[in-house]
Design a protein around this motif. Structure first.
Motif, PDB file in Angstrom:
ATOM      1  N   THR A  88       0.857  -1.182   0.000  1.00  0.00           N
ATOM      2  CA  THR A  88       0.000   0.000   0.000  1.00  0.00           C
ATOM      3  C   THR A  88       0.893   1.231   0.000  1.00  0.00           C
ATOM      4  O   THR A  88       2.038   1.198   0.477  1.00  0.00           O
ATOM      5  CB  THR A  88      -0.929   0.040   1.224  1.00  0.00           C
ATOM      6  N   TYR A  89       0.375   2.298  -0.541  1.00  0.00           N
ATOM      7  CA  TYR A  89       1.143   3.522  -0.682  1.00  0.00           C
ATOM      8  C   TYR A  89       0.496   4.610   0.167  1.00  0.00           C
ATOM      9  O   TYR A  89      -0.645   4.999  -0.070  1.00  0.00           O
ATOM     10  CB  TYR A  89       1.173   3.954  -2.144  1.00  0.00           C
ATOM     11  N   SER A  90       1.220   5.094   1.166  1.00  0.00           N
ATOM     12  CA  SER A  90       0.709   6.138   2.032  1.00  0.00           C
ATOM     13  C   SER A  90       0.481   7.408   1.225  1.00  0.00           C
ATOM     14  O   SER A  90       1.402   7.908   0.558  1.00  0.00           O
ATOM     15  CB  SER A  90       1.705   6.416   3.157  1.00  0.00           C
ATOM     16  N   LYS A  91      -0.732   7.935   1.288  1.00  0.00           N
ATOM     17  CA  LYS A  91      -1.067   9.086   0.464  1.00  0.00           C
ATOM     18  C   LYS A  91      -0.173  10.284   0.778  1.00  0.00           C
ATOM     19  O   LYS A  91       0.195  11.052  -0.111  1.00  0.00           O
ATOM     20  CB  LYS A  91      -2.534   9.463   0.654  1.00  0.00           C
ATOM     21  N   GLY A  92       0.213  10.449   2.017  1.00  0.00           N
ATOM     22  CA  GLY A  92       1.026  11.594   2.378  1.00  0.00           C
ATOM     23  C   GLY A  92       2.463  11.519   1.909  1.00  0.00           C
ATOM     24  O   GLY A  92       3.187  12.520   1.946  1.00  0.00           O
ATOM     25  N   HIS A  93       2.886  10.333   1.463  1.00  0.00           N
ATOM     26  CA  HIS A  93       4.288  10.153   1.082  1.00  0.00           C
ATOM     27  C   HIS A  93       4.445   9.593  -0.335  1.00  0.00           C
ATOM     28  O   HIS A  93       5.546   9.198  -0.715  1.00  0.00           O
ATOM     29  CB  HIS A  93       4.976   9.223   2.080  1.00  0.00           C
ATOM     30  N   THR A  94       3.367   9.577  -1.088  1.00  0.00           N
ATOM     31  CA  THR A  94       3.373   8.978  -2.423  1.00  0.00           C
ATOM     32  C   THR A  94       3.066  10.034  -3.473  1.00  0.00           C
ATOM     33  O   THR A  94       2.206  10.895  -3.280  1.00  0.00           O
ATOM     34  CB  THR A  94       2.317   7.864  -2.509  1.00  0.00           C
ATOM     35  N   ALA A  95       3.764   9.964  -4.600  1.00  0.00           N
ATOM     36  CA  ALA A  95       3.533  10.920  -5.687  1.00  0.00           C
ATOM     37  C   ALA A  95       3.619  10.226  -7.036  1.00  0.00           C
ATOM     38  O   ALA A  95       4.292   9.197  -7.195  1.00  0.00           O
ATOM     39  CB  ALA A  95       4.546  12.056  -5.629  1.00  0.00           C
ATOM     40  N   LEU A  96       2.941  10.802  -8.005  1.00  0.00           N
ATOM     41  CA  LEU A  96       3.079  10.414  -9.403  1.00  0.00           C
ATOM     42  C   LEU A  96       4.077  11.374 -10.037  1.00  0.00           C
ATOM     43  O   LEU A  96       3.939  12.595  -9.911  1.00  0.00           O
ATOM     44  CB  LEU A  96       1.734  10.516 -10.115  1.00  0.00           C
ATOM     45  N   VAL A  97       5.095  10.823 -10.703  1.00  0.00           N
ATOM     46  CA  VAL A  97       6.052  11.634 -11.437  1.00  0.00           C
ATOM     47  C   VAL A  97       5.768  11.457 -12.924  1.00  0.00           C
ATOM     48  O   VAL A  97       5.846  10.346 -13.453  1.00  0.00           O
ATOM     49  CB  VAL A  97       7.507  11.244 -11.112  1.00  0.00           C
ATOM     50  N   LEU A  98       5.413  12.543 -13.578  1.00  0.00           N
ATOM     51  CA  LEU A  98       5.021  12.516 -14.985  1.00  0.00           C
ATOM     52  C   LEU A  98       6.147  13.128 -15.815  1.00  0.00           C
ATOM     53  O   LEU A  98       6.487  14.309 -15.657  1.00  0.00           O
ATOM     54  CB  LEU A  98       3.722  13.304 -15.164  1.00  0.00           C
ATOM     55  N   VAL A  99       6.712  12.312 -16.689  1.00  0.00           N
ATOM     56  CA  VAL A  99       7.907  12.697 -17.436  1.00  0.00           C
ATOM     57  C   VAL A  99       7.565  13.056 -18.885  1.00  0.00           C
ATOM     58  O   VAL A  99       6.944  12.268 -19.599  1.00  0.00           O
ATOM     59  CB  VAL A  99       8.943  11.552 -17.418  1.00  0.00           C
ATOM     60  N   ASP A 100       7.922  14.255 -19.290  1.00  0.00           N
ATOM     61  CA  ASP A 100       7.884  14.704 -20.698  1.00  0.00           C
ATOM     62  C   ASP A 100       6.534  14.535 -21.392  1.00  0.00           C
ATOM     63  O   ASP A 100       6.469  14.008 -22.525  1.00  0.00           O
ATOM     64  CB  ASP A 100       8.952  13.961 -21.511  1.00  0.00           C
ATOM     65  N   PRO A 101       5.440  14.993 -20.794  1.00  0.00           N
ATOM     66  CA  PRO A 101       4.132  14.818 -21.437  1.00  0.00           C
ATOM     67  C   PRO A 101       3.827  15.899 -22.475  1.00  0.00           C
ATOM     68  O   PRO A 101       2.810  16.591 -22.414  1.00  0.00           O
ATOM     69  CB  PRO A 101       3.177  14.908 -20.246  1.00  0.00           C
ATOM     70  N   TYR A 102       4.701  16.039 -23.456  1.00  0.00           N
ATOM     71  CA  TYR A 102       4.618  17.112 -24.440  1.00  0.00           C
ATOM     72  C   TYR A 102       3.796  16.723 -25.671  1.00  0.00           C
ATOM     73  O   TYR A 102       3.715  15.551 -26.054  1.00  0.00           O
ATOM     74  CB  TYR A 102       6.015  17.488 -24.914  1.00  0.00           C
ATOM     75  N   ASN A 103       3.280  17.737 -26.344  1.00  0.00           N
ATOM     76  CA  ASN A 103       2.563  17.511 -27.597  1.00  0.00           C
ATOM     77  C   ASN A 103       3.461  16.865 -28.654  1.00  0.00           C
ATOM     78  O   ASN A 103       2.994  16.038 -29.443  1.00  0.00           O
ATOM     79  CB  ASN A 103       2.018  18.834 -28.140  1.00  0.00           C
ATOM     80  N   ASP A 104       4.721  17.246 -28.686  1.00  0.00           N
ATOM     81  CA  ASP A 104       5.609  16.677 -29.705  1.00  0.00           C
ATOM     82  C   ASP A 104       5.741  15.166 -29.583  1.00  0.00           C
ATOM     83  O   ASP A 104       6.058  14.486 -30.560  1.00  0.00           O
ATOM     84  CB  ASP A 104       7.001  17.317 -29.621  1.00  0.00           C
ATOM     85  N   PHE A 105       5.490  14.628 -28.413  1.00  0.00           N
ATOM     86  CA  PHE A 105       5.468  13.184 -28.206  1.00  0.00           C
ATOM     87  C   PHE A 105       4.070  12.605 -28.435  1.00  0.00           C
ATOM     88  O   PHE A 105       3.898  11.611 -29.135  1.00  0.00           O
ATOM     89  CB  PHE A 105       5.882  12.845 -26.774  1.00  0.00           C
ATOM     90  N   LEU A 106       3.069  13.197 -27.797  1.00  0.00           N
ATOM     91  CA  LEU A 106       1.771  12.543 -27.607  1.00  0.00           C
ATOM     92  C   LEU A 106       0.676  12.937 -28.594  1.00  0.00           C
ATOM     93  O   LEU A 106      -0.295  12.196 -28.750  1.00  0.00           O
ATOM     94  CB  LEU A 106       1.267  12.827 -26.188  1.00  0.00           C
ATOM     95  N   ALA A 107       0.805  14.074 -29.243  1.00  0.00           N
ATOM     96  CA  ALA A 107      -0.287  14.583 -30.083  1.00  0.00           C
ATOM     97  C   ALA A 107      -0.007  14.385 -31.566  1.00  0.00           C
ATOM     98  O   ALA A 107       1.137  14.547 -32.020  1.00  0.00           O
ATOM     99  CB  ALA A 107      -0.520  16.060 -29.789  1.00  0.00           C
ATOM    100  N   GLU A 108      -1.045  14.066 -32.312  1.00  0.00           N
ATOM    101  CA  GLU A 108      -0.899  14.007 -33.760  1.00  0.00           C
ATOM    102  C   GLU A 108      -0.438  15.372 -34.250  1.00  0.00           C
ATOM    103  O   GLU A 108      -0.973  16.399 -33.875  1.00  0.00           O
ATOM    104  CB  GLU A 108      -2.227  13.619 -34.412  1.00  0.00           C
ATOM    105  N   GLY A 109       0.571  15.368 -35.091  1.00  0.00           N
ATOM    106  CA  GLY A 109       1.172  16.614 -35.540  1.00  0.00           C
ATOM    107  C   GLY A 109       2.432  16.958 -34.779  1.00  0.00           C
ATOM    108  O   GLY A 109       3.172  17.859 -35.173  1.00  0.00           O
ATOM    109  N   GLY A 110       2.687  16.247 -33.679  1.00  0.00           N
ATOM    110  CA  GLY A 110       3.916  16.453 -32.926  1.00  0.00           C
ATOM    111  C   GLY A 110       5.121  15.986 -33.713  1.00  0.00           C
ATOM    112  O   GLY A 110       5.039  15.039 -34.514  1.00  0.00           O
ATOM    113  N   LYS A 111       6.257  16.611 -33.492  1.00  0.00           N
ATOM    114  CA  LYS A 111       7.452  16.307 -34.277  1.00  0.00           C
ATOM    115  C   LYS A 111       7.947  14.879 -34.093  1.00  0.00           C
ATOM    116  O   LYS A 111       8.506  14.283 -35.013  1.00  0.00           O
ATOM    117  CB  LYS A 111       8.551  17.303 -33.932  1.00  0.00           C
ATOM    118  N   LEU A 112       7.766  14.319 -32.904  1.00  0.00           N
ATOM    119  CA  LEU A 112       8.227  12.963 -32.630  1.00  0.00           C
ATOM    120  C   LEU A 112       7.089  11.941 -32.623  1.00  0.00           C
ATOM    121  O   LEU A 112       7.339  10.744 -32.437  1.00  0.00           O
ATOM    122  CB  LEU A 112       8.966  12.930 -31.289  1.00  0.00           C
ATOM    123  N   TYR A 113       5.878  12.424 -32.833  1.00  0.00           N
ATOM    124  CA  TYR A 113       4.711  11.537 -32.793  1.00  0.00           C
ATOM    125  C   TYR A 113       4.763  10.418 -33.831  1.00  0.00           C
ATOM    126  O   TYR A 113       4.408   9.270 -33.503  1.00  0.00           O
ATOM    127  CB  TYR A 113       3.432  12.356 -32.966  1.00  0.00           C
TER     128      TYR A 113
END
Length: 206
Positions: A2-27
């Motif tokens: 189990t993950y204690s809410k007070g000590h747990t985090a989500l780390v989100l790395v590089d959520p850029y349009n160039d990666f994830l969106a149609e039309g992005g340079k690296l998509y």
């Protein structure tokens, strides 16, 4: 686990349009992986669910390209050569903006760390300082790409004595082989846990 809410985090790395969106340079290079695994909508759902559960989100963005970046580097990394060639994540451009639904909510408590230049989101950034300052000991990693920034950040986090969970269905890569190798072989070799996003969310302490 189990993950204690007070000590747990989500780390989100590089959520850029160039990666994830149609039309992005690296998509185009990621399109097959993104579509086959449904990563973009899963990341949006993951962020919304984490916020609803009261889990803080720490953004670990790649350097937004600016003219002159990497000039004079004695040994530029492959990622730096590639970014410079296409001006990926260019500062002030649409491609350098966060994907729709993944924008940070600063007023709601999200934290945006300083930008990383190469692979690890910890090297030469304030990410660890921010995590420690907020009392975070357990992190879950999601974002792009599986065998570079996500894996390097996870390995570095273990070295820094964080408890590390790799979210295996919340990432993508440029080839199916690279994604499979990371998720099935590399992640279990160093991470404390390898889970789906839903599995991790269910174990966050209510």
């Amino acid at each position: 686990m189990t993950y204690s809410k007070g000590h747990t985090a989500l780390v989100l790395v590089d959520p850029y349009n160039d990666f994830l969106a149609e039309g992005g340079k690296l998509y185009p290079g990621l399109e097959s992986s993104l579509k086959s695994t449904g990563v973009a909508p899963r990341l949006v759902s993951l962020v919304a669910s984490a916020r609803a559960a009261g889990v803080p989100i720490f953004y670990a963005p790649h350097r937004q390209f600016r003219p002159g970046d990497f000039d004079g580097f004695a040994f530029p990394a492959k990622v730096q050569v590639g970014i410079k060639a296409v001006e990926a994540f260019k500062f002030g451009s649409w491609g350098g903006e966060f994907y729709e639904g993944l924008e940070p909510d600063i007023e709601g408590g999200d934290v945006v760390a300083t930008e990383h230049f190469t692979y690890s989101a910890f090297e030469n950034t304030n990410l660890s300082f921010q995590l420690r300052k907020h009392g975070i000991t357990h992190i879950a990693l999601a974002g792009l790409t599986a065998n570079t920034c996500i894996e390097a950040t996870g390995r570095y986090a273990v070295e820094l004595a964080y408890h590390v969970t790799m979210l295996k269905d919340a990432t993508a890569d440029f080839t199916a082989e690279a994604l499979k190798t990371s998720v099935d072989i590399n992640y279990p070799g160093f991470a404390h846990e390898v889970k789906t996003a839903d599995e991790w969310l269910k174990e966050v302490q209510p």
